[in-house]
Motif scaffolding. Structure first.
Motif: not given
Length: 218
Positions: A17-21, A177-184, A188-201
């Motif tokens: 989740s974000t440092v300021t979340g 949730a807010h979904r992002y496709s993130i490639r390192t 990987q597919e990544v979902w955050y909740d409305e407070n920007q906390r991680l839900l699923k990868v």
């Protein structure tokens, strides 16, 4: 199966989740988030994230344990203990110990003037002071073009596609949730909740398996 250790290592290393979340708002309060790691629907491990904020400082501690078994035999094991100290929105220090199926790695990073000094298994390098770990607990990663791998201290490229909002069921609850496709090094597919906390990868293993890291109650 030969590439599965690498895929799992990346999966659990970046899964938090974000440092300021909202998870770290109250000074001195420790917030704990739990995640279950599954492979093809079967739980193979867990990740626990502890966040504590004091003034402009945030400490994040991540503990990951994974075991893959076939016919009751452990064929792969991954453990990582990672501590990050942030001052404001910048990484001030990092310490990580990773056991990747018996291969031990120790990585540390400290702020030194206008650079971050990284010690990776005794090898010293200096990287951009704006560098952050490739660890999804901090949603700021979606704005980066490169990140520090806490397993081996290397700098990896990051590319992100914003997929927008969608409904996701977590712990039996339907959430927006807010979904992002993130490639390192892998997509990987990544979902955050409305407070920007991680839900699923979610990612696909090189052996065709589906590996998920999902928020859990414990």
């Amino acid at each position: 199966m030969r590439k599965l250790p690498f895929v799992l290592g990346i999966a659990v290393a970046v899964c938090l989740s974000t440092v300021t979340g909202a998870a770290a708002q109250a000074d001195g309060k420790v917030t704990t988030l739990h995640f279950a790691v599954t492979r093809n629907g079967e739980q193979i491990g867990s990740t626990t994230l502890k966040l504590q904020r004091n003034g402009d400082q945030t400490v994040a501690e991540t503990a990951t344990n994974v075991q893959v078994k076939i016919a009751f035999l452990t064929v792969y094991r991954y453990e990582q203990r990672l501590t990050e100290r942030w001052v404001g929105d910048r990484l001030d220090a990092l310490s990580a110990v990773t056991d990747d199926n018996g291969s031990i790695h120790r990585v540390s990073a400290t702020r030194s003037g206008d650079k971050l000094a990284v010690n990776a298994d005794g090898r010293i390098s200096r990287v951009d002071p704006a560098m952050m770990p490739a660890n999804l607990w901090n949603v700021s990663l979606v704005r980066m073009t490169e990140a520090l791998d806490p397993k081996d201290g290397s700098v990896m490229p990051v590319s992100v596609v914003d997929r927008g909002r969608e409904q996701l069921v977590v712990q039996g609850r339907a959430l927006t949730a807010h979904r992002y496709s993130i490639r390192t090094t892998i997509p990987q597919e990544v979902w955050y909740d409305e407070n920007q906390r991680l839900l699923k990868v979610e990612l696909r293993g090189s052996d065709g398996s589906t590996i998920n890291t999902t928020r859990s109650a414990t």
